[in-house]
Write an enzyme that holds these catalytic residues in place. Structure first.
Site, mmCIF file in Angstrom:
data_model
loop_
_atom_site.group_PDB
_atom_site.id
_atom_site.type_symbol
_atom_site.label_atom_id
_atom_site.label_comp_id
_atom_site.label_asym_id
_atom_site.label_seq_id
_atom_site.Cartn_x
_atom_site.Cartn_y
_atom_site.Cartn_z
ATOM 1 N N ASP A 52 -18.860 18.877 -42.361
ATOM 2 C CA ASP A 52 -19.601 18.712 -41.105
ATOM 3 C C ASP A 52 -21.009 18.183 -41.393
ATOM 4 O O ASP A 52 -21.794 17.950 -40.468
ATOM 5 C CB ASP A 52 -19.614 20.004 -40.277
ATOM 6 C CG ASP A 52 -20.220 21.174 -41.019
ATOM 7 O OD1 ASP A 52 -20.611 21.020 -42.190
ATOM 8 O OD2 ASP A 52 -20.291 22.269 -40.415
ATOM 9 N N SER A 53 -21.300 17.938 -42.679
ATOM 10 C CA SER A 53 -22.527 17.198 -43.034
ATOM 11 C C SER A 53 -22.455 15.783 -42.461
ATOM 12 O O SER A 53 -23.461 15.073 -42.446
ATOM 13 C CB SER A 53 -22.715 17.158 -44.549
ATOM 14 O OG SER A 53 -21.524 16.773 -45.204
ATOM 15 N N ASP A 91 -13.957 20.514 -42.584
ATOM 16 C CA ASP A 91 -14.750 21.608 -42.015
ATOM 17 C C ASP A 91 -14.380 21.851 -40.563
ATOM 18 O O ASP A 91 -14.336 20.904 -39.758
ATOM 19 C CB ASP A 91 -16.243 21.244 -42.050
ATOM 20 C CG ASP A 91 -16.923 21.714 -43.319
ATOM 21 O OD1 ASP A 91 -16.470 22.702 -43.916
ATOM 22 O OD2 ASP A 91 -17.923 21.078 -43.708
ATOM 23 N N LYS A 121 -11.925 24.293 -43.912
ATOM 24 C CA LYS A 121 -12.959 25.169 -44.495
ATOM 25 C C LYS A 121 -13.736 25.825 -43.358
ATOM 26 O O LYS A 121 -14.076 25.163 -42.378
ATOM 27 C CB LYS A 121 -13.892 24.363 -45.395
ATOM 28 C CG LYS A 121 -15.081 25.160 -45.959
ATOM 29 C CD LYS A 121 -15.728 24.493 -47.146
ATOM 30 C CE LYS A 121 -16.711 23.392 -46.822
ATOM 31 N NZ LYS A 121 -17.870 23.783 -45.995
ATOM 32 N N GLU A 123 -17.034 28.636 -42.544
ATOM 33 C CA GLU A 123 -18.220 29.263 -43.126
ATOM 34 C C GLU A 123 -18.312 30.737 -42.726
ATOM 35 O O GLU A 123 -18.263 31.054 -41.536
ATOM 36 C CB GLU A 123 -19.494 28.552 -42.643
ATOM 37 C CG GLU A 123 -19.631 27.142 -43.158
ATOM 38 C CD GLU A 123 -20.947 26.477 -42.728
ATOM 39 O OE1 GLU A 123 -21.808 27.163 -42.136
ATOM 40 O OE2 GLU A 123 -21.095 25.271 -42.986
ATOM 41 N N GLU A 190 -22.748 28.051 -51.845
ATOM 42 C CA GLU A 190 -23.866 27.116 -51.680
ATOM 43 C C GLU A 190 -25.203 27.806 -51.903
ATOM 44 O O GLU A 190 -25.501 28.847 -51.320
ATOM 45 C CB GLU A 190 -23.814 26.495 -50.265
ATOM 46 C CG GLU A 190 -24.933 25.503 -50.029
ATOM 47 C CD GLU A 190 -24.695 24.578 -48.832
ATOM 48 O OE1 GLU A 190 -23.594 24.605 -48.232
ATOM 49 O OE2 GLU A 190 -25.633 23.822 -48.503
HETATM 50 O O1 KIV Z 1 -20.469 19.836 -44.934
HETATM 51 C C1 KIV Z 1 -20.600 19.735 -46.162
HETATM 52 O O2 KIV Z 1 -20.849 18.657 -46.720
HETATM 53 C C2 KIV Z 1 -20.462 20.949 -46.963
HETATM 54 C C3 KIV Z 1 -20.870 20.868 -48.390
HETATM 55 C C4 KIV Z 1 -22.342 20.892 -48.501
HETATM 56 C C5 KIV Z 1 -20.226 21.917 -49.211
HETATM 57 O O3 KIV Z 1 -20.067 21.954 -46.470
#
Ligand code: KIV
Length: 272
Positions: A52-53, A91, A121, A123, A190
């Protein structure tokens, strides 16, 4: 070519566990589009994260919170079309799984069905246990994410190192063991102290992938645009840049602009 690249065609969650057992490090990177995902896959990473980056590096938002499930599915399906070997993790974005396991299951199923990705994934630890369990019951592989969890940035208030104090470190270890017990296939840690990441890695049998968590983990993950030097402002200590693409691309495009202005492009060979 790495040992793992020669031996395995498709990387699966079982392959990742085998790599941990053998002490072979796992390389993971983000990707958000077809063209870059092809290069990342060809380079030999075992895991591609549609993170989600994307909210930051693709859409220009300050945090990861605004990105939607539809946008994540769009990015993930572009990546899926490009990738032949790596395991693809996507994510679940903010607001699509917290505190409501039914919603979590629906979100995960949409990602799997509409993008063709291999896993998701989420969090958090104990507070989202129900959501993770529900997703797992549908046969969707889940990766955990502990330590600095960017979707909770407004709770933390800063992006500084997490779990430096004993109480938070102990909770993190408990959460990692819980994630292993309920069936997650791996965990991203992280921005936590290296010694704590080592302790977690030695306490669980599932692969631990670090970002800003030191060398004593089973693998590393970074954001592609940071590794390539496309993002410029983001300079944390843990980041190693392998290129300075911002300057290289800008230089190339400035030459293009100049050629157009001067009438040097197209030349005689570049026309019909
Ligand atoms: O969204 C992302 O890129 C991440 C990484 C920083 C692990 O969760």
């Amino acid at each position: 070519m790495s040992v793992s690249k020669k031996k395995h065609k498709r990387v699966t969650t079982n392959v990742l566990r085998t790599l941990k057992e053998r002490g072979e490090k796992i390389a993971m990177l983000t990707a958000y589009d077809y063209s870059m995902a092809r290069i990342v896959d060809d380079a030999g990473v075992e895991v591609i994260l549609v993170g989600d980056s994307a909210s930051n590096v693709m859409a220009g938002h300050e945090t990861t919170l605004p990105i939607t499930l539809n946008q994540m599915i769009y990015h993930a399906s572009s990546v899926v079309k490009a990738v032949k070997r790596a395991l693809i993790v996507v994510d679940l974005p903010f607001g699509t799984y917290q505190g409501n396991s039914k919603l979590a299951l629906r979100s995960a199923i949409r990602i799997m069905k509409e993008s063709g990705a291999h896993s998701v994934k989420l969090e958090g630890g104990r507070e989202i246990k129900d959501s993770i369990e529900r997703v797992l019951t549908a046969g969707v592989p889940v990766m955990g994410h502990l330590g600095l969890t960017p979707q909770s940035i407004y709770k933390f208030g800063t992006y500084t190192v997490r779990a430096k104090e004993e109480e938070e470190a102990e909770k993190l270890i408990r959460d990692a063991k819980m994630l292993e017990k309920i069936g997650c296939f791996g965990i991203v840690l992280e921005k936590i102290p290296a010694a704590l990441a080592k302790q977690v890695t030695e306490s669980v049998s599932i692969p631990i992938i670090g970002i800003g968590a030191g060398p004593h983990v089973d693998g590393q993950v970074l954001v592609l645009h940071d590794v390539l030097g496309i993002t410029q402002e983001f300079q944390p200590r843990f980041l190693r840049r392998y290129l300075n693409l911002y300057d290289d691309i800008k230089g190339a495009l400035s030459r293009y602009v100049e050629d157009v202005k001067l009438g040097d492009f197209p030349n005689e060979k570049e026309q019909y």
